[in-house]
Design an enzyme around this catalytic site. Structure first.
Site, PDB file in Angstrom:
ATOM      1  N   ASP A   2     -41.439  37.531  10.986  1.00 24.41           N
ATOM      2  CA  ASP A   2     -41.865  36.458  10.087  1.00 24.41           C
ATOM      3  C   ASP A   2     -43.356  36.190  10.238  1.00 24.41           C
ATOM      4  O   ASP A   2     -43.898  36.307  11.342  1.00 24.41           O
ATOM      5  CB  ASP A   2     -41.059  35.182  10.401  1.00 24.41           C
ATOM      6  CG  ASP A   2     -41.178  34.161   9.285  1.00 24.41           C
ATOM      7  OD1 ASP A   2     -41.544  34.539   8.143  1.00 24.41           O
ATOM      8  OD2 ASP A   2     -40.927  32.979   9.551  1.00 24.41           O
ATOM      9  N   GLY A   3     -43.978  35.835   9.135  1.00 24.44           N
ATOM     10  CA  GLY A   3     -45.386  35.432   9.188  1.00 24.44           C
ATOM     11  C   GLY A   3     -46.345  36.330   8.406  1.00 24.44           C
ATOM     12  O   GLY A   3     -47.554  36.103   8.426  1.00 24.44           O
ATOM     13  N   GLY A   5     -46.761  36.599   5.141  1.00 23.45           N
ATOM     14  CA  GLY A   5     -47.381  35.865   4.038  1.00 23.45           C
ATOM     15  C   GLY A   5     -48.515  34.980   4.542  1.00 23.45           C
ATOM     16  O   GLY A   5     -49.622  34.977   3.977  1.00 23.45           O
ATOM     17  N   ARG A   6     -48.265  34.265   5.638  1.00 23.27           N
ATOM     18  CA  ARG A   6     -49.300  33.381   6.194  1.00 23.27           C
ATOM     19  C   ARG A   6     -50.490  34.181   6.701  1.00 23.27           C
ATOM     20  O   ARG A   6     -51.640  33.783   6.541  1.00 23.27           O
ATOM     21  CB  ARG A   6     -48.709  32.523   7.327  1.00 23.27           C
ATOM     22  CG  ARG A   6     -47.973  31.289   6.818  1.00 23.27           C
ATOM     23  CD  ARG A   6     -47.109  30.684   7.891  1.00 23.27           C
ATOM     24  NE  ARG A   6     -45.899  31.490   8.074  1.00 23.27           N
ATOM     25  CZ  ARG A   6     -45.064  31.363   9.104  1.00 23.27           C
ATOM     26  NH1 ARG A   6     -45.332  30.495  10.066  1.00 23.27           N
ATOM     27  NH2 ARG A   6     -43.983  32.096   9.168  1.00 23.27           N
ATOM     28  N   TRP A   7     -50.197  35.324   7.299  1.00 24.64           N
ATOM     29  CA  TRP A   7     -51.284  36.183   7.793  1.00 24.64           C
ATOM     30  C   TRP A   7     -52.223  36.544   6.634  1.00 24.64           C
ATOM     31  O   TRP A   7     -53.448  36.496   6.772  1.00 24.64           O
ATOM     32  CB  TRP A   7     -50.689  37.446   8.415  1.00 24.64           C
ATOM     33  CG  TRP A   7     -51.696  38.373   9.025  1.00 24.64           C
ATOM     34  CD1 TRP A   7     -52.142  38.367  10.318  1.00 24.64           C
ATOM     35  CD2 TRP A   7     -52.396  39.429   8.364  1.00 24.64           C
ATOM     36  NE1 TRP A   7     -53.077  39.353  10.501  1.00 24.64           N
ATOM     37  CE2 TRP A   7     -53.252  40.025   9.314  1.00 24.64           C
ATOM     38  CE3 TRP A   7     -52.386  39.931   7.061  1.00 24.64           C
ATOM     39  CZ2 TRP A   7     -54.086  41.093   9.014  1.00 24.64           C
ATOM     40  CZ3 TRP A   7     -53.217  40.995   6.749  1.00 24.64           C
ATOM     41  CH2 TRP A   7     -54.050  41.569   7.717  1.00 24.64           C
ATOM     42  N   HIS A  19     -47.530  41.993   4.023  1.00 23.88           N
ATOM     43  CA  HIS A  19     -46.363  42.855   4.262  1.00 23.88           C
ATOM     44  C   HIS A  19     -46.811  44.265   4.657  1.00 23.88           C
ATOM     45  O   HIS A  19     -46.199  44.916   5.489  1.00 23.88           O
ATOM     46  CB  HIS A  19     -45.476  42.906   3.022  1.00 23.88           C
ATOM     47  CG  HIS A  19     -44.870  41.570   2.686  1.00 23.88           C
ATOM     48  ND1 HIS A  19     -44.256  40.781   3.629  1.00 23.88           N
ATOM     49  CD2 HIS A  19     -44.797  40.876   1.511  1.00 23.88           C
ATOM     50  CE1 HIS A  19     -43.830  39.660   3.059  1.00 23.88           C
ATOM     51  NE2 HIS A  19     -44.149  39.700   1.779  1.00 23.88           N
ATOM     52  N   LEU A 113     -34.010  56.381  20.259  1.00 21.08           N
ATOM     53  CA  LEU A 113     -34.008  54.967  19.852  1.00 21.08           C
ATOM     54  C   LEU A 113     -33.170  54.811  18.592  1.00 21.08           C
ATOM     55  O   LEU A 113     -33.443  55.459  17.576  1.00 21.08           O
ATOM     56  CB  LEU A 113     -35.440  54.486  19.565  1.00 21.08           C
ATOM     57  CG  LEU A 113     -35.557  53.062  19.005  1.00 21.08           C
ATOM     58  CD1 LEU A 113     -35.269  52.024  20.092  1.00 21.08           C
ATOM     59  CD2 LEU A 113     -36.937  52.804  18.407  1.00 21.08           C
ATOM     60  N   ARG A 163     -37.992  36.100  17.371  1.00 17.16           N
ATOM     61  CA  ARG A 163     -38.460  35.691  16.053  1.00 17.16           C
ATOM     62  C   ARG A 163     -39.930  35.343  16.156  1.00 17.16           C
ATOM     63  O   ARG A 163     -40.333  34.579  17.024  1.00 17.16           O
ATOM     64  CB  ARG A 163     -37.705  34.481  15.519  1.00 17.16           C
ATOM     65  CG  ARG A 163     -38.209  34.170  14.101  1.00 17.16           C
ATOM     66  CD  ARG A 163     -37.702  32.897  13.526  1.00 17.16           C
ATOM     67  NE  ARG A 163     -38.240  32.763  12.181  1.00 17.16           N
ATOM     68  CZ  ARG A 163     -37.526  32.511  11.101  1.00 17.16           C
ATOM     69  NH1 ARG A 163     -36.242  32.325  11.206  1.00 17.16           N
ATOM     70  NH2 ARG A 163     -38.113  32.414   9.927  1.00 17.16           N
TER      71      ARG A 163
HETATM   72  C1  IPE Z   1     -42.130  38.473   6.450  1.00 17.07           C
HETATM   73  O1  IPE Z   1     -42.818  37.283   6.520  1.00 17.07           O
HETATM   74  C2  IPE Z   1     -40.676  38.341   6.077  1.00 17.07           C
HETATM   75  C3  IPE Z   1     -40.237  39.322   5.046  1.00 17.07           C
HETATM   76  C4  IPE Z   1     -39.491  38.982   4.026  1.00 17.07           C
HETATM   77  C5  IPE Z   1     -40.633  40.720   5.147  1.00 17.07           C
HETATM   78  P1  IPE Z   1     -42.926  36.187   5.366  1.00 17.07           P
HETATM   79  O2  IPE Z   1     -43.190  36.858   4.061  1.00 17.07           O
HETATM   80  O3  IPE Z   1     -41.716  35.310   5.401  1.00 17.07           O
HETATM   81  O4  IPE Z   1     -44.216  35.388   5.828  1.00 17.07           O
HETATM   82  P2  IPE Z   1     -44.493  33.815   5.763  1.00 17.07           P
HETATM   83  O5  IPE Z   1     -43.356  33.135   6.472  1.00 17.07           O
HETATM   84  O6  IPE Z   1     -44.590  33.448   4.325  1.00 17.07           O
HETATM   85  O7  IPE Z   1     -45.793  33.670   6.488  1.00 17.07           O
HETATM   86 MG    MG Z   2     -41.316  33.509   6.346  1.00 17.64          MG
END
Ligand code: IPE
Ligand code: MG
Length: 229
Positions: A2-3, A5-7, A19, A113, A163
């Protein structure tokens, strides 16, 4: 993971750029897991609920998946990675399904793996699907039967659940399988999750006492309870 989008938003970039960076972080994470002797890695790449995002983000994620698979399979296979895609295939395009099936087929013989990519996945979807399968076969809904019918029945339950992105929730990931997983929440946004962050999670895991319902005293082989011979 997760994160993403914020990045991207923090850098005034479109979310899809986050992404893309997330794919890089995943590549790094897979390598780090192999180097550390991790036997199974399961990631949440696209949830049943992610369809609700803007259409350009959804199609961006789908394109990234096809693109990454096209590029990465030879290297993943050379590194001994066995790929599995876990999730509902209905609703995915023919093109996506074909690339998932191809990737699974090309890596099926590897064993270093086991890499499960949960795509169009939800923990409740998995449980409901397993229950429906048992009902259709006339089998009792026991824990053992459900366990065998679950989409991740080819791997043991996870030991460590990480997470990223500073959120503290499971968001419908591995609901059944995580009953005794150690949870680790990282403040790092997924594109920033590097080897050091993984090592921090593994170190935290190492300091946990896993009792599985037992007492602390029972864990050292019962030596404290045992009478001298
Ligand atoms: C990746 O992070 C999750 C996926 C769906 C690949 P997000 O897209 O949820 O990022 P944030 O939470 O908006 O920062
Ligand atoms: Mg998210």
């Amino acid at each position: 993971m997760d994160g993403n989008g914020r990045w991207a938003t923090r850098r005034f970039l479109p979310r899809v750029a986050g992404h893309k960076q997330g794919v890089e972080a995943l590549r790094r994470c897979v390598r780090a897991c192999i180097d550390r002797g991790v036997g199974v890695l399961t990631v949440f790449a696209f949830s049943s609920e992610n369809w609700n995002r803007p259409v350009e983000e959804v199609s961006g994620l789908m394109e990234l998946m096809v693109g990454a698979l096209g590029r990465e399979i030879p290297k993943l296979s050379a590194d001994g990675v066995q790929l599995h895609f876990i999730g509902e295939r209905g609703g995915l395009s023919e093109r996506i399904i074909a690339s998932l099936v191809r990737a699974e087929g090309l890596t099926a013989h590897n064993s270093k793996l086991v890499f499960n990519v949960c795509f169009n996945y939800g923990g409740r979807w998995d449980i409901a699907r397993a229950a429906a399968q048992l009902a259709a076969r006339g089998e009792a809904p026991t824990e053992a039967n459900l366990d065998r019918a679950m989409a991740l029945s080819h791997v043991p339950d996870p030991d460590l659940f990480i997470r990223t992105g500073a959120e503290q929730r499971l968001s419908n990931f591995l609901l059944w399988q995580s009953a005794y997983a150690e949870l680790f929440f990282s403040d790092k946004l997924w594109p920033e999750f590097d080897e050091a962050a993984l090592d921090a999670a593994i170190a935290a895991y190492g300091s946990r006492e896993r009792r599985f319902g037992k007492t602390s005293a029972q864990l050292d082989g019962g030596s404290r309870d045992r009478q001298p011979a």
